[in-house]
Scaffold this motif. Structure first.
Motif, PDB file in Angstrom:
ATOM      1  N   GLY A  40      16.409 -25.344  70.931  1.00  0.00           N
ATOM      2  CA  GLY A  40      16.995 -26.679  70.872  1.00  0.00           C
ATOM      3  C   GLY A  40      18.433 -26.608  70.400  1.00  0.00           C
ATOM      4  N   VAL A  41      19.089 -27.750  70.382  1.00  0.00           N
ATOM      5  CA  VAL A  41      20.474 -27.836  69.935  1.00  0.00           C
ATOM      6  C   VAL A  41      20.475 -28.451  68.539  1.00  0.00           C
ATOM      7  CG1 VAL A  41      22.748 -28.807  70.399  1.00  0.00           C
ATOM      8  CG2 VAL A  41      21.290 -28.104  72.298  1.00  0.00           C
ATOM      9  N   TYR A  42      21.191 -27.791  67.611  1.00  0.00           N
ATOM     10  CA  TYR A  42      21.199 -28.222  66.225  1.00  0.00           C
ATOM     11  C   TYR A  42      22.626 -28.327  65.709  1.00  0.00           C
ATOM     12  CZ  TYR A  42      16.255 -27.154  66.255  1.00  0.00           C
ATOM     13  OH  TYR A  42      14.932 -27.142  66.555  1.00  0.00           O
ATOM     14  N   PHE A  43      22.860 -29.346  64.891  1.00  0.00           N
ATOM     15  CA  PHE A  43      24.113 -29.487  64.160  1.00  0.00           C
ATOM     16  C   PHE A  43      23.845 -28.933  62.769  1.00  0.00           C
ATOM     17  CE2 PHE A  43      26.880 -31.825  61.223  1.00  0.00           C
ATOM     18  CZ  PHE A  43      28.111 -31.484  61.772  1.00  0.00           C
ATOM     19  N   ILE A  44      24.579 -27.888  62.380  1.00  0.00           N
ATOM     20  CA  ILE A  44      24.350 -27.190  61.124  1.00  0.00           C
ATOM     21  C   ILE A  44      25.627 -27.230  60.292  1.00  0.00           C
ATOM     22  CG2 ILE A  44      23.760 -24.966  60.093  1.00  0.00           C
ATOM     23  CD1 ILE A  44      22.283 -24.328  62.729  1.00  0.00           C
TER      24      ILE A  44
ATOM     25  N   HIS B 160      30.975 -26.431  60.026  1.00  0.00           N
ATOM     26  CA  HIS B 160      30.132 -27.264  60.878  1.00  0.00           C
ATOM     27  C   HIS B 160      29.959 -26.505  62.186  1.00  0.00           C
ATOM     28  CE1 HIS B 160      30.570 -30.758  58.301  1.00  0.00           C
ATOM     29  NE2 HIS B 160      31.891 -30.685  58.393  1.00  0.00           N
ATOM     30  N   ALA B 161      28.740 -26.471  62.706  1.00  0.00           N
ATOM     31  CA  ALA B 161      28.505 -25.778  63.976  1.00  0.00           C
ATOM     32  C   ALA B 161      27.456 -26.532  64.784  1.00  0.00           C
ATOM     33  CB  ALA B 161      28.038 -24.351  63.723  1.00  0.00           C
TER      34      ALA B 161
ATOM     35  N   TYR C 193      32.373 -25.675  66.894  1.00  0.00           N
ATOM     36  CA  TYR C 193      32.361 -25.386  65.458  1.00  0.00           C
ATOM     37  C   TYR C 193      33.704 -25.766  64.842  1.00  0.00           C
ATOM     38  CZ  TYR C 193      35.025 -21.235  66.756  1.00  0.00           C
ATOM     39  OH  TYR C 193      35.984 -20.392  67.261  1.00  0.00           O
ATOM     40  N   VAL C 194      33.666 -25.959  63.527  1.00  0.00           N
ATOM     41  CA  VAL C 194      34.864 -26.174  62.723  1.00  0.00           C
ATOM     42  C   VAL C 194      34.675 -25.342  61.463  1.00  0.00           C
ATOM     43  CG1 VAL C 194      36.274 -27.825  61.450  1.00  0.00           C
ATOM     44  CG2 VAL C 194      35.166 -28.521  63.569  1.00  0.00           C
ATOM     45  N   ILE C 195      35.630 -24.475  61.175  1.00  0.00           N
ATOM     46  CA  ILE C 195      35.580 -23.671  59.961  1.00  0.00           C
ATOM     47  C   ILE C 195      36.660 -24.187  59.022  1.00  0.00           C
ATOM     48  CG2 ILE C 195      35.718 -21.365  58.966  1.00  0.00           C
ATOM     49  CD1 ILE C 195      35.062 -20.259  61.771  1.00  0.00           C
ATOM     50  N   MET C 196      36.233 -24.693  57.884  1.00  0.00           N
ATOM     51  CA  MET C 196      37.138 -25.212  56.869  1.00  0.00           C
ATOM     52  C   MET C 196      37.159 -24.230  55.700  1.00  0.00           C
ATOM     53  SD  MET C 196      38.054 -27.965  58.361  1.00  0.00           S
ATOM     54  CE  MET C 196      38.765 -29.076  57.182  1.00  0.00           C
ATOM     55  N   PRO C 197      38.095 -24.356  54.775  1.00  0.00           N
ATOM     56  CA  PRO C 197      38.152 -23.416  53.652  1.00  0.00           C
ATOM     57  C   PRO C 197      36.908 -23.424  52.764  1.00  0.00           C
ATOM     58  CG  PRO C 197      40.209 -24.625  53.828  1.00  0.00           C
ATOM     59  CD  PRO C 197      39.242 -25.268  54.784  1.00  0.00           C
TER      60      PRO C 197
END
Length: 73
Positions: free
Chosen positions: A12-16, A61-62, A53-57
């Motif tokens: 499935g597709v998941y927001f993690i 979020h993926a 995805y977004v990689i913050m310091p």
């Protein structure tokens, strides 16, 4: 407040979201961006898809599409 969920579905597709301890900028301090990219590469090798995805310091979020993993033995 940490929340732990057990995912029973095999695909499935998941927001993690991953967050660092006390929202500290640990990803930036440890310069761990490459480690996150390697984790994405590992998932892709298993046949999963990184949709975004977004990689913050201090957090990640993926949006990941997992597929059922079948071993080729």
């Amino acid at each position: 407040m940490p929340v732990k969920h057990t995912i029973t579905a095999t695909e499935g597709v998941y927001f993690i979201t991953f967050t660092c301890y006390r929202w500290m900028r640990l990803i930036a301090i440890a310069d761990a961006y490459d480690m996150i990219y390697k984790w994405f590469d590992h998932l892709k090798c298993k046949g999963h898809y990184i949709c975004g995805y977004v990689i913050m310091p201090n957090h990640v979020h993926a949006l990941i599409a997992f597929r059922e993993y079948r071993s080729i033995d």
